[in-house]
Write a protein that holds these residues in place. Structure first.
Motif, PDB file in Angstrom:
ATOM      1  N   TYR A  41       0.817  -1.213   0.000  1.00 60.31           N
ATOM      2  CA  TYR A  41       0.000   0.000   0.000  1.00 60.31           C
ATOM      3  C   TYR A  41       0.856   1.271   0.000  1.00 60.31           C
ATOM      4  O   TYR A  41       0.387   2.333  -0.371  1.00 60.31           O
ATOM      5  CB  TYR A  41      -0.972   0.029   1.190  1.00 60.31           C
ATOM      6  CG  TYR A  41      -2.130  -0.935   1.051  1.00 60.31           C
ATOM      7  CD1 TYR A  41      -3.346  -0.527   0.519  1.00 60.31           C
ATOM      8  CD2 TYR A  41      -1.995  -2.265   1.427  1.00 60.31           C
ATOM      9  CE1 TYR A  41      -4.400  -1.406   0.376  1.00 60.31           C
ATOM     10  CE2 TYR A  41      -3.046  -3.162   1.297  1.00 60.31           C
ATOM     11  CZ  TYR A  41      -4.253  -2.731   0.771  1.00 60.31           C
ATOM     12  OH  TYR A  41      -5.297  -3.601   0.625  1.00 60.31           O
ATOM     13  N   VAL A 106     -12.753 -10.976  -6.816  1.00 61.97           N
ATOM     14  CA  VAL A 106     -12.713  -9.521  -6.998  1.00 61.97           C
ATOM     15  C   VAL A 106     -14.121  -9.085  -7.358  1.00 61.97           C
ATOM     16  O   VAL A 106     -14.724  -9.628  -8.281  1.00 61.97           O
ATOM     17  CB  VAL A 106     -11.731  -9.135  -8.128  1.00 61.97           C
ATOM     18  CG1 VAL A 106     -11.748  -7.634  -8.360  1.00 61.97           C
ATOM     19  CG2 VAL A 106     -10.327  -9.614  -7.795  1.00 61.97           C
ATOM     20  N   LEU A 124     -11.305   0.653  -2.207  1.00 64.07           N
ATOM     21  CA  LEU A 124     -10.817  -0.720  -2.390  1.00 64.07           C
ATOM     22  C   LEU A 124     -10.697  -1.329  -1.008  1.00 64.07           C
ATOM     23  O   LEU A 124     -10.081  -0.726  -0.119  1.00 64.07           O
ATOM     24  CB  LEU A 124      -9.466  -0.684  -3.115  1.00 64.07           C
ATOM     25  CG  LEU A 124      -8.743  -2.027  -3.381  1.00 64.07           C
ATOM     26  CD1 LEU A 124      -7.843  -1.913  -4.615  1.00 64.07           C
ATOM     27  CD2 LEU A 124      -7.910  -2.490  -2.178  1.00 64.07           C
ATOM     28  N   SER A 126      -9.714  -4.944   0.937  1.00 63.18           N
ATOM     29  CA  SER A 126      -9.165  -6.284   0.748  1.00 63.18           C
ATOM     30  C   SER A 126      -9.188  -7.063   2.053  1.00 63.18           C
ATOM     31  O   SER A 126      -8.743  -6.567   3.090  1.00 63.18           O
ATOM     32  CB  SER A 126      -7.730  -6.170   0.224  1.00 63.18           C
ATOM     33  OG  SER A 126      -7.116  -7.436   0.236  1.00 63.18           O
ATOM     34  N   VAL A 131     -11.444  -8.995  -2.782  1.00 63.02           N
ATOM     35  CA  VAL A 131     -11.177  -7.561  -2.891  1.00 63.02           C
ATOM     36  C   VAL A 131     -12.417  -6.910  -3.490  1.00 63.02           C
ATOM     37  O   VAL A 131     -12.874  -7.310  -4.568  1.00 63.02           O
ATOM     38  CB  VAL A 131      -9.966  -7.279  -3.807  1.00 63.02           C
ATOM     39  CG1 VAL A 131      -9.657  -5.793  -3.839  1.00 63.02           C
ATOM     40  CG2 VAL A 131      -8.746  -8.061  -3.341  1.00 63.02           C
ATOM     41  N   LEU A 133     -14.115  -3.559  -5.021  1.00 66.03           N
ATOM     42  CA  LEU A 133     -13.862  -2.240  -5.616  1.00 66.03           C
ATOM     43  C   LEU A 133     -15.207  -1.544  -5.739  1.00 66.03           C
ATOM     44  O   LEU A 133     -16.133  -2.084  -6.339  1.00 66.03           O
ATOM     45  CB  LEU A 133     -13.229  -2.391  -7.004  1.00 66.03           C
ATOM     46  CG  LEU A 133     -12.049  -3.366  -7.136  1.00 66.03           C
ATOM     47  CD1 LEU A 133     -11.570  -3.431  -8.584  1.00 66.03           C
ATOM     48  CD2 LEU A 133     -10.906  -2.954  -6.217  1.00 66.03           C
ATOM     49  N   GLY A 145      -9.147  -0.669 -10.333  1.00 64.79           N
ATOM     50  CA  GLY A 145      -8.474  -1.835 -10.906  1.00 64.79           C
ATOM     51  C   GLY A 145      -6.987  -1.580 -11.120  1.00 64.79           C
ATOM     52  O   GLY A 145      -6.150  -2.464 -10.909  1.00 64.79           O
ATOM     53  N   SER A 147      -5.139   0.378  -9.332  1.00 66.87           N
ATOM     54  CA  SER A 147      -4.498   0.277  -8.008  1.00 66.87           C
ATOM     55  C   SER A 147      -4.340  -1.184  -7.610  1.00 66.87           C
ATOM     56  O   SER A 147      -3.300  -1.585  -7.084  1.00 66.87           O
ATOM     57  CB  SER A 147      -5.324   1.015  -6.949  1.00 66.87           C
ATOM     58  OG  SER A 147      -5.285   2.406  -7.208  1.00 66.87           O
ATOM     59  N   LEU A 148      -5.381  -1.976  -7.882  1.00 66.04           N
ATOM     60  CA  LEU A 148      -5.308  -3.406  -7.548  1.00 66.04           C
ATOM     61  C   LEU A 148      -4.116  -4.064  -8.245  1.00 66.04           C
ATOM     62  O   LEU A 148      -3.390  -4.866  -7.650  1.00 66.04           O
ATOM     63  CB  LEU A 148      -6.623  -4.091  -7.939  1.00 66.04           C
ATOM     64  CG  LEU A 148      -6.660  -5.609  -7.793  1.00 66.04           C
ATOM     65  CD1 LEU A 148      -6.380  -6.037  -6.351  1.00 66.04           C
ATOM     66  CD2 LEU A 148      -8.020  -6.154  -8.241  1.00 66.04           C
ATOM     67  N   ARG A 149      -3.917  -3.733  -9.505  1.00 64.42           N
ATOM     68  CA  ARG A 149      -2.769  -4.312 -10.229  1.00 64.42           C
ATOM     69  C   ARG A 149      -1.465  -4.051  -9.470  1.00 64.42           C
ATOM     70  O   ARG A 149      -0.592  -4.902  -9.389  1.00 64.42           O
ATOM     71  CB  ARG A 149      -2.637  -3.692 -11.620  1.00 64.42           C
ATOM     72  CG  ARG A 149      -3.726  -4.098 -12.576  1.00 64.42           C
ATOM     73  CD  ARG A 149      -3.595  -3.321 -13.877  1.00 64.42           C
ATOM     74  NE  ARG A 149      -2.491  -3.759 -14.720  1.00 64.42           N
ATOM     75  CZ  ARG A 149      -2.074  -3.106 -15.796  1.00 64.42           C
ATOM     76  NH1 ARG A 149      -2.634  -1.965 -16.155  1.00 64.42           N
ATOM     77  NH2 ARG A 149      -1.070  -3.571 -16.524  1.00 64.42           N
ATOM     78  N   VAL A 160      -3.122 -10.038  -2.265  1.00 70.53           N
ATOM     79  CA  VAL A 160      -3.395  -8.616  -2.029  1.00 70.53           C
ATOM     80  C   VAL A 160      -3.485  -8.460  -0.512  1.00 70.53           C
ATOM     81  O   VAL A 160      -4.383  -9.027   0.107  1.00 70.53           O
ATOM     82  CB  VAL A 160      -4.724  -8.178  -2.673  1.00 70.53           C
ATOM     83  CG1 VAL A 160      -4.974  -6.693  -2.441  1.00 70.53           C
ATOM     84  CG2 VAL A 160      -4.719  -8.480  -4.154  1.00 70.53           C
TER      85      VAL A 160
END
Ligand code: NGO
Length: 527
Positions: A41, A106, A124, A126, A131, A133, A145, A147-149, A160
């Motif tokens: 993060y 997700v 987001l 987790s 997770v 969104l 998405g 940010s998730l990557r 995650v």
């Protein structure tokens, strides 16, 4: 868990307070900085408005699915499909996309009442079951998405970590400009750039489509513009142009990544390619040769001729019809061969044409010294040595309600060399090292000249291509400085170089995984 907000350059995380003051291993000497170990993060770039970490995370595995919500919204489905494609490439997992939101995995949820996320932001969350969104718009889900990557490894599956982000951009306009006129670039090359910038939440691609050296977009009513005027570029190469279908394809590709295209037809200067294509556009009725050098300021449309206005009406009308975004950029820079009164008269008419075709004008800031039409947006490309009078004219326009896009040449011009060792690029605005491109505040940048923060619509990094002809040179000049633009445009600020350079270094595996060429600046701890 308590939510701790990111304030004054300090990222606070549950269980750990991570100071953005010089990180461990960081000291003032360039070259002496060591990479810090950042938790996922803390690595996010652009930094989110707020984030907390804690609790068990979600393990991506062979059974992970992407759920696009109970509403069956087509656009959300599209965001889910694209995210799945992106995550499949990095993780190697199958990641099927299904409707609904019940079950692990997700989950993409549209929630018009989501708080603290604005039109483009997201939440987001987790935990061990997956997770989630959440956003008010599909654009927000797309950004979630991305940010998730970044919370997953650059390659291979992973976990995650548990935690939560609430995020929204600082500025509405976060742009990159590409000059495909000085050197021609294909739609495929530009799509790659769209992929690269949208991963960092840049939401606008300004295409500089025409200049002295080439005309790159087909216009049905004036076919020689592209067919003849497109057949040249700096240095004498073959040039090229996009058909309208190719342009539409690029626009749709960008739209899927929540990037708006702002096309620019530069006028009344920077028009040699048009003048060479049609003799009737010239005051003396004679077409000049095509031009392959790098001088500026020598060409002008014929301001006194009615045919000129039929020309811009048809060109801008055709372009407006294939551009879903709200802006048309009409240049207006460096009209050194157009007398000031003619320039103002011409820009009056050009702005009227844009309005009549249902679009909002964007122009380089020289329009401030003429008569910007109500609502026109000005793009500032001055620098530290720009005369005060010029800045004051821009400030007067800003105070009169004209939004500003900031592209200071000595900060955001991606064609400026990093330093004396940089091969491609120019240096008329000085060298622009990675730190200089990032370490400033767009909100107060022109405050001394009287520009209120509220007038700043956003930031844009132009990449002019007089000296740039290949994908690898393009990427080398853009990366990593374009990530600084992304952070300036999105994150709440203020800029914090010691923290930023650590996060920038942490992007290296992602840039490498995508085979992006980038400049390994010596004061960034790449590791
Ligand atoms: C200037 C000029 C462009 C050049 C660029 C090179 C603007 C707005 N007009 O920027 O024609 O290509 O510098 O850095």
């Amino acid at each position: 868990m308590r939510v701790l907000r990111r304030t004054l350059g300090t990222l606070l995380f549950l269980g750990a307070a991570v100071s953005c003051a010089p990180a461990p291993g960081d000291d003032a000497r360039p070259g002496a900085v060591r990479p810090a170990v950042l938790a996922p993060y803390e690595r996010l770039l652009p930094a989110p408005a707020s984030a907390r970490t804690g609790g068990t995370g979600y393990v991506f595995g062979a059974g992970t699915v992407i759920r696009t919500g109970p509403g069956g919204d087509e656009e959300v489905r599209g965001v889910g499909e694209l995210l799945a494609e992106q995550l499949r490439t990095s993780s190697g997992l199958p990641l099927p996309v299904v409707g609904g939101s019940e079950g692990d995995g997700v989950r993409l949820l549209l929630d018009e009442g989501a708080e603290g996320v604005g039109d483009e932001g997201y939440r987001l969350e987790s935990g061990p079951r997956g997770v989630t969104l959440t956003a008010r718009t599909p654009a927000g889900l797309f950004h979630a998405g991305q940010s998730l990557r970044q919370l997953l490894p650059a390659s291979g599956p992973g976990t995650v970590p548990g935690g939560e982000i609430t995020d929204a951009p600082r500025f509405a306009y976060r742009g990159a400009m590409l000059d495909i006129a000085r050197h021609y670039f294909t739609v495929e090359q530009v799509k790659r750039y769209v992929d690269q910038i949208s991963a960092y939440k840049v939401n606008t691609l300004h295409l500089h489509l025409t200049d002295d050296q080439g005309w790159r977009i087909a216009v049905d009513g004036w076919p020689r513009l592209a067919e003849y005027g497109g057949g040249s570029e700096v240095g004498g190469g073959p040039g090229g142009y996009w058909t309208k279908d190719q342009y539409r394809d690029l626009v749709a590709y960008a739209a899927r990544r929540y990037v708006d295209v702002v096309p620019e037809i530069d006028m009344p200067g920077h028009v040699n390619a048009a003048l060479a294509s049609y003799a009737e556009l010239n005051c003396d009725g004679k077409a000049p040769e095509r031009y392959t050098g790098t001088k500026v300021g020598f060409s002008s449309l014929c301001v006194g001729k009615e045919r000129t206005y039929e020309f811009i009406d048809e060109v801008l009308g055709e372009l407006a019809a294939i551009t879903p975004g709200r802006y048309l950029h009409i240049g207006g820079d460096e009209a050194h061969s157009t007398p000031a009164a003619d320039y103002a008269a011409f820009m009056d008419r050009a702005q009227e044409v844009v309005g009549r075709h249902g679009k909002t004008v964007v122009a380089w800031h020289q329009l401030a010294a003429a008569r910007p039409a109500p609502g026109a947006v000005l793009q500032y490309w001055g620098h530290d040595r720009t005369p005060d009078a010029e800045k004051t004219a821009v400030a007067a326009a800003a105070k009169a309600g004209h939004p500003l896009i900031l592209s200071p040449a000595d900060r955001l011009y991606l064609d400026m060399k990093y330093d004396v060792t940089t091969g491609p690029g120019l240096n008329w605005a000085g060298f622009v090292p990675v730190k200089r491109a990032y370490d400033w505040n767009p909100g107060s940048y022109l405050a001394a000249s009287g520009v209120p923060q509220s007038a700043v619509l956003g930031v844009e990094a132009p990449l002019w291509t007089e000296t740039i002809a290949t994908r690898s040179d393009l990427e080398f000049m853009a990366f990593p400085r374009i990530l600084g633009l992304a952070e300036l445009g999105w994150s709440p600020g203020p800029a914090n170089w010691p923290s930023y350079r650590q996060r920038l270094a942490a992007q290296a595996p992602r840039l490498d995984a995508q085979d992006t060429t980038y400049y390994r600046a010596p004061d960034v701890p790449w590791g």
